[in-house]
Write a protein that holds these residues in place. Structure first.
Motif, short mmCIF file in Angstrom:
data_model
loop_
_atom_site.label_atom_id
_atom_site.label_comp_id
_atom_site.label_asym_id
_atom_site.label_seq_id
_atom_site.Cartn_x
_atom_site.Cartn_y
_atom_site.Cartn_z
N LEU A 495 26.32 32.70 46.00
CA LEU A 495 27.17 33.50 45.36
C LEU A 495 27.98 32.10 44.15
O LEU A 495 28.55 31.54 45.36
N THR A 496 27.86 32.88 43.00
CA THR A 496 28.73 32.14 42.31
C THR A 496 30.27 32.63 41.28
O THR A 496 29.41 33.67 40.96
N VAL A 497 31.21 32.33 41.61
CA VAL A 497 32.10 33.18 41.37
C VAL A 497 33.29 32.58 40.65
O VAL A 497 33.79 30.28 40.82
N GLN A 498 33.69 32.84 39.15
CA GLN A 498 34.54 32.26 38.31
C GLN A 498 36.27 32.74 38.88
O GLN A 498 36.26 33.91 38.76
N ALA A 499 36.76 31.58 39.21
CA ALA A 499 38.46 32.42 39.41
C ALA A 499 39.34 31.41 39.45
O ALA A 499 38.88 30.26 38.55
N VAL A 500 40.42 32.11 39.64
CA VAL A 500 41.74 31.21 39.48
C VAL A 500 42.13 30.69 40.63
O VAL A 500 42.39 31.45 41.80
N VAL A 501 42.02 29.57 41.24
CA VAL A 501 42.75 29.40 42.49
C VAL A 501 44.16 27.59 42.33
O VAL A 501 43.83 26.75 41.33
N ASP A 502 44.80 28.70 43.05
CA ASP A 502 46.08 28.23 43.30
C ASP A 502 46.32 27.47 41.75
O ASP A 502 47.15 26.50 41.16
N GLY A 503 46.23 28.32 40.71
CA GLY A 503 46.78 28.30 39.19
C GLY A 503 45.36 27.20 38.45
O GLY A 503 46.26 27.43 37.61
N GLU A 504 44.26 26.77 39.18
CA GLU A 504 43.40 26.82 38.35
C GLU A 504 41.96 27.07 38.36
O GLU A 504 42.51 28.25 39.42
N GLU A 505 41.72 26.86 37.28
CA GLU A 505 40.66 27.45 37.06
C GLU A 505 39.56 26.69 38.06
O GLU A 505 39.69 25.32 38.04
N ALA A 506 38.92 27.68 38.57
CA ALA A 506 37.69 26.65 39.53
C ALA A 506 36.27 27.93 39.90
O ALA A 506 36.65 29.03 39.18
N VAL A 507 35.47 27.19 39.81
CA VAL A 507 34.11 27.43 40.77
C VAL A 507 33.73 27.22 41.81
O VAL A 507 33.58 26.28 42.34
N LEU A 508 33.90 28.76 42.32
CA LEU A 508 33.54 29.00 43.64
C LEU A 508 32.09 29.19 44.09
O LEU A 508 31.75 29.68 44.09
N SER A 509 31.07 28.94 45.25
CA SER A 509 29.75 28.63 45.64
C SER A 509 29.52 28.25 47.28
O SER A 509 30.57 28.08 47.82
N GLY A 510 29.10 29.07 47.26
CA GLY A 510 28.26 29.35 48.83
C GLY A 510 27.21 30.60 48.95
O GLY A 510 26.76 31.11 48.52
N SER A 511 26.76 30.90 50.48
CA SER A 511 25.55 31.07 50.51
C SER A 511 26.09 32.01 52.33
O SER A 511 26.39 31.65 52.80
#
Length: 587
Positions: A495-511
């Motif tokens: 899974l790849t998720v585009q998100a805002v984390v603590d006010g910053e743009e981020a890409v989160l990845s996991g399996s």
């Protein structure tokens, strides 16, 4: 408090330990009602299986008891309402009492306001001048009844009229003869004419004398096939239990001659608060017709309530033959005409009669609705086509034009069931039980702090603020932008998720072994320890554009919290639910 007995157990509460104390009230001034000796009474085994004939006295008994009697416009509005509801016999006034009532009777006749199948009735005392004026008011009516009464009860004979039984009976007999003479002279064959007689107060009159007077009246009228007489036995003041009232009706019904040509009419007042029961038991004892007013209007405590009686039949699967399907419209018109409000607790129509605040009641109602939906689905039919079976609701509020919006209202006494019902009914969210418990504590804290009732709109506002951050209230560490998952041939999801984390743009990845497991893995990479405890989802509507609601119970860094996500895509709804829980943990 209880005290230990000899063996160390608390003393039980019994009749011997609960002692009511005599009062100083002057009970010596009152005597008990007389019982009726009918050892073989039959009414206790009877059932009401069909509607009686109904007579509305709203424009007579009801109107005369108002602080501000109805204006002509209000009288007409009441008459039109009664016709629309389906009443076929309507007592429209006391024409000899003054110009207002006389002119109203003339107006509905001359303006053609009376449908062909409706019989109007007018009241008169047994005096010749009043009888003549009363009959004159009916000139040109297609169907009309003159209702004559005179007092027969001992107190009236002794105190008011100071007459013997023979004199009182003569008033009734002579008055009946005068009604017949004036009807023949003034109305002729143009009016289908009926006659009603009332020995007042029947509940205080000796039974044998009431029978004697009624027989004397019938000897003059000569009821026969096609020529009925209406004998009304009024509880002008309610004196006894409904069971004794029924005994009196059964006695009269058994002892009247020409019974097959008599319409026996019951006219209860509500001085003891049992008029509805008295009317129903009188029907079981042989009565054919009920006289009363909408919502129990009338002198003192009022006449018997026709709405309650009719709806009682409806609730037992008996057609009342009166249309109560728009109960709020009926109430509004009655309140306008009477200039009096219907009580919030009034059966079937009051603002609160389909409403539960109690938590246990609310929980039972919610479960009842859920069970009916399941039963209907299993039977392959509509909820409206199966037997009504919801705890605490004797009828379906929808059948009288009410919505389900007010069925459950929430205050500090309410529980999870009521709150869950509001969310399901208004917003199609079917919360899991443990989530119901969690959210109910949040609402409980609010109602305890602020007091009073919390509205459905306020419940929804609290729910959104707690679980569903919106654009203008985007609280929390993480906001979801977009996500994409792929499944390897060994079944592992990435899974790849585009998100805002603590006010910053981020890409989160996991399996993991599914999108949710993969998302937990992605969260671990940014220091969030999340474990799945429970998961459920459902669609919120039907069709291609239907949205799904996902509910996830998580342990977030050791704290157990629920989250919810709503989206047309079920995977995205699940991710939103996880984010909801994570964000709540960080608040």
């Amino acid at each position: 408090m209880t005290s230990p007995n000899a063996v160390g157990r608390p003393t039980p509460i019994t009749a011997a330990t609960v002692r009511q104390q005599p009062t100083a009230m002057p009970i010596h001034k009152y005597k008990p009602y007389d019982a009726v000796d009918i050892p073989d009474r039959t009414w206790p085994d009877a059932r009401i299986t069909k509607a009686p004939r109904w007579l509305s006295t709203d424009l007579r008994d009801g109107n005369q008891a108002l602080i501000d009697p109805m204006s002509p416009a209000r009288k007409r509005a009441m008459f039109d309402l009664l016709v629309k509801m389906g009443y076929k016999e309507i007592e429209v006034g006391f024409p000899s009492s003054g110009e207002t009532d006389f002119n109203f009777v003339r107006s509905i006749i001359e303006e053609g306001a009376i449908p062909d199948d409706v019989t109007i009735s007018v009241l008169t005392q047994a005096r010749e001048d009043l009888i003549e004026r009363t009959v004159e008011s009916l000139r040109g009516a297609a169907r009309a009844t003159v209702h004559m009464y005179n007092a027969t009860a001992p107190t009236f004979r002794r105190v008011v009229f100071r007459g013997s039984k023979e004199q009182i009976k003569a008033i009734a007999v002579d008055g009946t003869r005068l009604v017949m003479e004036y009807a023949e002279k003034i109305l002729g064959d143009d009016t289908v004419f009926g006659y009603q007689y009332s020995p007042e107060i029947f509940t205080d009159t000796e039974l044998d004398f009431a029978l004697e007077v009624c027989e004397g009246v019938m000897d003059v009228w000569q009821p026969e096939a096609g020529r009925e007489i209406i004998l009304n036995l009024p509880a002008t003041v309610e004196r006894s239990t409904p069971s004794t009232h029924a005994d009196r009706f059964e006695w009269m019904s058994r002892n009247l001659s020409r019974r097959e040509h008599v319409c026996l009419s019951v006219h209860p007042h509500n001085d003891r608060g049992t008029a509805v029961a008295a009317a129903e038991l009188a029907l079981m004892a042989g009565a054919d017709r009920i006289e009363g007013c909408l919502f129990g209007q009338g002198e003192r405590t009022g006449n018997v309530d026709l709405v309650t009686l009719g709806m009682n039949l409806f609730s037992q699967g008996v057609d009342p033959q009166i249309d109560f399907s728009q109960i709020d419209e009926i109430r509004r018109t009655a309140e306008y005409c009477n200039q009096m409000e219907v009580h919030a607790r009034h059966p079937y129509v009051g603002d609160l009669v389909y409403t539960s605040f109690s938590g246990s009641h609310q929980d039972a109602i919610k479960k009842g609705f859920d069970a009916m939906e399941a039963d209907a689905a299993a039977a392959g039919t509509s909820v409206d086509d199966i037997e009504w079976a919801v705890p605490y609701l004797p009828i379906d509020p929808k059948d009288v034009g009410r919505s389900y919006e007010a069925v459950i209202r929430v205050n500090s006494q309410s529980g999870k069931g009521g709150i869950a019902y509001v969310l399901k009914n208004d917003h199609k969210l079917d919360l899991p039980r443990r989530m119901q418990i969690e959210f109910s504590k949040i609402i409980q804290a609010k109602t305890d702090a602020e007091g009073g009732e919390i509205t459905p709109a306020e419940i929804w506002s609290v729910f959104r603020d707690e679980y569903l951050p919106v654009a203008d209230n985007a609280w929390g560490r993480i906001q979801l932008r977009a996500g994409q998952s792929t499944t390897d041939k060994d079944g592992t999801d990435t899974l790849t998720v585009q998100a805002v984390v603590d006010g910053e743009e981020a890409v989160l990845s996991g399996s993991g072994n599914g999108p949710i497991s993969a998302f937990f893995d992605a969260l671990a990479a940014i220091g969030i320890d999340a474990r799945l405890l429970d998961y459920s989802e459902h669609t919120m509507s039907e069709g291609a554009s239907a949205q799904a609601a996902s509910y996830i119970e998580c342990a977030i860094d050791g704290t157990v919290l629920w989250g919810i996500g709503i989206d047309a895509n079920t995977t995205r709804a699940s991710l939103k639910a996880v984010i909801s829980a994570v964000n709540r943990a960080a608040r």
